[in-house]
Each structure stands twice: as structure tokens, then as C-alpha cells.
Design a protein around this motif. Sequence first.
Motif, mmCIF file in Angstrom:
data_model
loop_
_atom_site.group_PDB
_atom_site.id
_atom_site.type_symbol
_atom_site.label_atom_id
_atom_site.label_comp_id
_atom_site.label_asym_id
_atom_site.label_seq_id
_atom_site.Cartn_x
_atom_site.Cartn_y
_atom_site.Cartn_z
ATOM 1 N N SER A 33 19.983 -1.243 26.745
ATOM 2 C CA SER A 33 19.269 -2.516 26.584
ATOM 3 C C SER A 33 18.916 -3.070 27.954
ATOM 4 N N ALA A 74 18.384 -10.177 25.879
ATOM 5 C CA ALA A 74 18.346 -8.717 25.858
ATOM 6 C C ALA A 74 17.275 -8.227 24.902
ATOM 7 N N THR A 75 16.792 -7.009 25.166
ATOM 8 C CA THR A 75 15.883 -6.379 24.221
ATOM 9 C C THR A 75 16.570 -6.256 22.864
ATOM 10 N N ARG A 100 23.703 -0.068 25.451
ATOM 11 C CA ARG A 100 23.442 -0.893 24.266
ATOM 12 C C ARG A 100 24.740 -1.294 23.572
#
Length: 262
Positions: A33, A74-75, A100
Amino acid sequence: MPTLSRRPLILAACAAVVAVLLAVAAFAPLPVSIVVPGPTTDVLGTDQGAPVISVTGAPVRTTSGQLRLVTISATEPNAAVHFTDVAKAWFATDQAAMPRDAVYPSGGSVKEITQVNQKQMTDSQNAATSAALNQLHLSPSKVTVKLRLADVGGPSAGLLFTLGIIDKVAGDGHGGDLTGGRTIAGTGTIDASGTVGAVGGVPLKEQAARRDGATVFLVPRDECGDAKAQLPHGLKLIAVTDLKGALSALSSLRAGRPTPSC
């Protein structure tokens, strides 16, 4: 020598294979991420028009200064992150690539992760309330605290919630503010006994704090190494391990005495 004449062909074939593998690696999604400095919120103020901290059953004082909790963004957990994204984050000061699983340790679907983050936030708020009321020697059967904060999950706001409740109810105990009128930011989990725990993402949270006007940053002592690595100019670090230490450090700050640093 026929073997010699074939060597260039073999090398060319190997080079082609390597090129294909590099191309695949560049565009294949990675279990990573990308995180950036997120929004900050003054827990002594309002969020979406409502007070972040509401107290009933005890007098509430007017405060000055700010206590800003900080976040990272975060993504999305199902977003595709590629090698090129990681390379960009590697060379940027306002981005970081993190596993992630470290950003979303609960795993699962977006809905499940959101539910876990919301539960962690609720548990953090309950612990923060207990720690504050214990410090103030107030009974939860007589004093009710409600914490409202939209679009933020996880446990890392615990310390700031606790300090905010104490400032709202008692201030510094002498009619003044815990902040001394400053904009103070920080991060850290807290339990009902007042122990402060590590959270992660501190360098990016420091950037968010400084961006939004903080001059002091409270950080769990266990994360001092990360906190010092990319400390923004003009941001003073105060290392804390528990609530009593945080309150003592803020008292020293108001009095102009040395504070616990990293």
C-alpha cells in the motif's frame, strides 16, 4: 566451432527472457500500500459541525490551543500497486510504501476491513474515556463522554482523545489549558491504565501535523527512531510512555522546563 556461433543467440534469448520478466514485474500488482500524510483533527474542536468531545455530568471548560490527532491515508486495500508506484514512493518524502498486511492487518474485504477499523476506533475511544476518568477520579456512572469523529478508524487516536477529555474537564488543574495555547499534535494508543503504545506511520503523521500548524508532537517512546528520522523543521518531539508522563511533559512545556525528548 558451432558452439561459439550459437552463443550470441543464447545470450539474446536470455536477454529477451529477462526483459519480459522485468516488464511483468513492473506491471504486476504488489502486496503493498502507498501511504501519505492524512487529515488532522483538533479534538478540542468540532468535526462536521459537532463537537468531537462532549461531556455530561461534569462542568466543561472553554479551551484555547489545539490538540490535533493525526492520520495517514492509504491506497484502498483492493487497489493495484505496481513497481513504478513503489519506486516513486521510495524517492518521495511525502509518500511511503508499506506492506499491505501492515496497513490492513485484518485482511478481508473492504467492508470487513472498515468494520474492523471502526471497532478499533470504538475500543480506543472507550479506553481513552476510561483512562481520562481514572486520571480525573470521576465515576463513569456519573460522567458520560461521547466522542464523535467521522471517517477515521483504528486505535492510534487514543492518547489525544484522553488528553482532550482531561483538558475539556479540568485543564491543567489551575485554570489553564493543557496546551498552553499551542497547537500540539500526537499519536499513540492508550489503555484504561494510561499506558501509551506504538502505532506506525509516524514520519508521515509528523508531516501532517506540521502542515496543519503543530509545533509540538507527542510520540510513543518506542517509535523515537522513526520519529527522528525525518522530523520536519519547527516540530518539537516529546516522547511519552504513559498518560502521567504526557501530562507531566505538557506541564514542563508550559513552564519552559526541559521535556522528555527522543
